[in-house]
Design an enzyme around this catalytic site. Structure first.
Site, PDB file in Angstrom:
ATOM      1  N   HIS A   1       2.204   4.466  -3.091  1.00 21.67           N
ATOM      2  CA  HIS A   1       2.495   6.099  -2.374  1.00 21.67           C
ATOM      3  C   HIS A   1       3.481   6.391  -2.579  1.00 21.67           C
ATOM      4  O   HIS A   1       3.685   7.923  -3.758  1.00 21.67           O
ATOM      5  CB  HIS A   1       2.081   6.469  -0.998  1.00 21.67           C
ATOM      6  CG  HIS A   1       0.132   5.917  -0.847  1.00 21.67           C
ATOM      7  ND1 HIS A   1      -1.012   7.000  -1.427  1.00 21.67           N
ATOM      8  CD2 HIS A   1      -0.294   5.485   0.211  1.00 21.67           C
ATOM      9  CE1 HIS A   1      -1.697   6.493  -1.107  1.00 21.67           C
ATOM     10  NE2 HIS A   1      -1.308   5.758   0.443  1.00 21.67           N
TER      11      HIS A   1
ATOM     12  N   HIS B   1       0.523  -1.433   0.242  1.00 19.84           N
ATOM     13  CA  HIS B   1       0.049  -0.014   0.122  1.00 19.84           C
ATOM     14  C   HIS B   1       0.697   1.747   0.017  1.00 19.84           C
ATOM     15  O   HIS B   1       0.491   2.342  -0.744  1.00 19.84           O
ATOM     16  CB  HIS B   1      -0.990  -0.093   0.902  1.00 19.84           C
ATOM     17  CG  HIS B   1      -1.928   1.150   1.401  1.00 19.84           C
ATOM     18  ND1 HIS B   1      -3.213   1.164   0.537  1.00 19.84           N
ATOM     19  CD2 HIS B   1      -1.680   2.338   1.487  1.00 19.84           C
ATOM     20  CE1 HIS B   1      -3.770   2.234   0.822  1.00 19.84           C
ATOM     21  NE2 HIS B   1      -2.710   2.903   1.036  1.00 19.84           N
ATOM     22  N   GLU B   2       1.950   1.217   0.989  1.00 19.71           N
ATOM     23  CA  GLU B   2       2.421   2.600   0.803  1.00 19.71           C
ATOM     24  C   GLU B   2       3.698   2.418   0.076  1.00 19.71           C
ATOM     25  O   GLU B   2       4.364   3.969  -0.924  1.00 19.71           O
ATOM     26  CB  GLU B   2       3.673   2.627   2.285  1.00 19.71           C
ATOM     27  CG  GLU B   2       2.593   2.143   3.740  1.00 19.71           C
ATOM     28  CD  GLU B   2       1.689   3.913   3.214  1.00 19.71           C
ATOM     29  OE1 GLU B   2       1.590   4.618   2.994  1.00 19.71           O
ATOM     30  OE2 GLU B   2       0.368   3.401   3.903  1.00 19.71           O
TER      31      GLU B   2
END
Length: 421
Positions: free
Chosen positions: A22, A18-19
């Site tokens: 980003h 998920h990170e």
């Protein structure tokens, strides 16, 4: 201990991807990433590479990518500050040191700040030791040293808020997107290692004294038709049986090259909500084949099907068919991990893929403090033509965080009562 390791590895993998979404799209947009963190709380490992600090933190319950320009990231040099400067051969400032005693700053150019801009024009102006007003250009990679802590400055064009709505939106959307990508690759790995289910309607086991056994059905029978309706996949068989609760059906099976006609009355069952469904008392485990192309197609289908299923459950939650008691927090997920792990690695991988999709969808909900909430603000900005006041937006997200924390406490308390009392 094995459950704890599995739980930490699964959550770590989900948060990492998920990170990573980003992080990669922030880099692609030219945004400076201050920190890439897995976990929350105190640091247990830290490594600086380039302009980014990579950290592993104690609590395995989340993570974050801290981008320049967010959360009071900028440092202002106020008039009257006394700073030490290190300049290069071109007389550009490469390091600014302040809030330290002069004894710690030997052989530096000292300056009492009059004006400084470390974001747009990149200069510092002030009085030197001879009380003459001097001006220095500041390098784009200039390092600020405050109380011994070093931070690279972030020119405005490297900050999150300097980017277009599209770039900011994609940077935020990439986190949930990577959760879907991770789920796809987990399903793909399962297909490559464990084979792809063919869903041929071949009976694996017959339950004693249930309708199928009473009618003479045997393990290994291949169901070809029910009441004249052709059965090609297990899903066809299951669908017809579930819709025939209490009815008598004629099942055609293939056994040792011969066809057999079996008559049975479908047992009527009820769900917790009172809905009726049929059951004949057979167990099924699909045959599998090892085909990379089919594994890719099946992985995409599994990702899509699970996404639709989670949205359906959300719809039931909104309409009241499901209550908040049906939600699980970290405690509930930990207990489920323990149960799923007991069935084997492929069940655990399936569970991880489901959690990854769930995390992606939850983060896309248009709620304050979530990625979906931020995307909603970006959409409003695109329509309005200018951004919302950052303080007002920050307050909305703060309220959202508080409400989410309250929800997490309630869900966790429900989990504790469910599993330990």
């Amino acid at each position: 201990m094995q459950t704890a390791i599995a739980f930490i590895l699964i959550f770590g993998l989900l948060v990492f991807f998920h990170e990573l979404g980003h992080f990669l799209f922030a880099k692609r947009a030219g945004i400076m990433v201050r920190e890439f963190a897995i976990g929350m709380g105190p640091k247990i490992f830290a490594m600086t590479k380039g302009e980014t600090l990579y950290t592993l933190r104690l609590l395995p319950i989340g993570g974050y990518v801290r981008m320049a320009g967010e959360d009071m990231d900028s440092t202002e040099l106020q008039p009257g500050y006394r700073v030490g400067l290190i300049v290069n051969e071109d007389n550009m400032v490469e390091k600014i040191i302040f809030n330290q005693s002069n004894r710690q700053l030997p052989d530096l150019l000292f300056l009492e700040v009059e004006r400084a801009d470390l974001e747009r024009d990149l200069f510092i102006e002030g009085y030197d030791e001879e009380e003459q007003l001097v001006r220095y250009h500041v390098s784009r990679n200039c390092v600020l040293v405050e109380n011994g802590k070093e931070t690279i400055i972030a020119p405005y064009d490297r900050q999150f808020n300097s980017k277009s709505v599209g770039q900011r939106s994609m940077t935020i959307f990439a986190g949930p997107l990577f959760n879907f990508i991770l789920a796809f690759f987990i399903y793909l790995l399962i297909g490559l290692l464990n084979g792809v289910p063919t869903y041929e309607p071949i009976i694996t086991e017959v339950v004693e004294n249930d309708p199928a056994a009473q009618a003479g059905m045997q393990a290994g029978d291949r169901v070809t038709a029910i009441d004249g309706q052709v059965v090609e996949k297990w899903q066809d068989l299951a669908g017809i049986v579930q819709e025939s609760a209490g009815e008598t059906i004629n099942v055609t099976v293939e056994r040792s090259g011969q066809q057999e006609n079996l008559t049975m009355t479908v047992k009527e069952m009820k769900t917790e909500t009172g809905d009726k469904y049929g059951q004949i008392g057979v167990k099924y485990e699909s045959p599998r084949e090892f085909n990379p192309l089919k594994a890719v197609v099946q992985s995409a289908q599994n990702t899509y099907d699970m996404t639709i299923r989670i949205f359906e459950l959300l719809g039931e939650l909104v309409t009241g068919r499901l209550t908040i008691d049906a939600l699980s927090g970290p405690v509930g997920i930990y207990k489920t991990t323990e149960e799923v792990a007991s069935y084997g690695i492929f069940y655990l991988m399936n569970f991880a893929a489901m959690l990854s999709i769930n995390l992606g969808i939850m983060n896309l909900l248009p709620l304050p403090a979530l990625d979906g909430g931020r995307l909603l603000f970006f959409g409003y900005e695109a329509v309005r033509g200018k951004p919302i006041d950052r303080q007002k937006e920050g307050m909305v997200h703060f309220v959202g965080i508080v409400l989410l924390m309250i929800l997490m406490v309630v869900v966790t308390w429900n989990d504790i009562q469910r599993f330990f009392f």
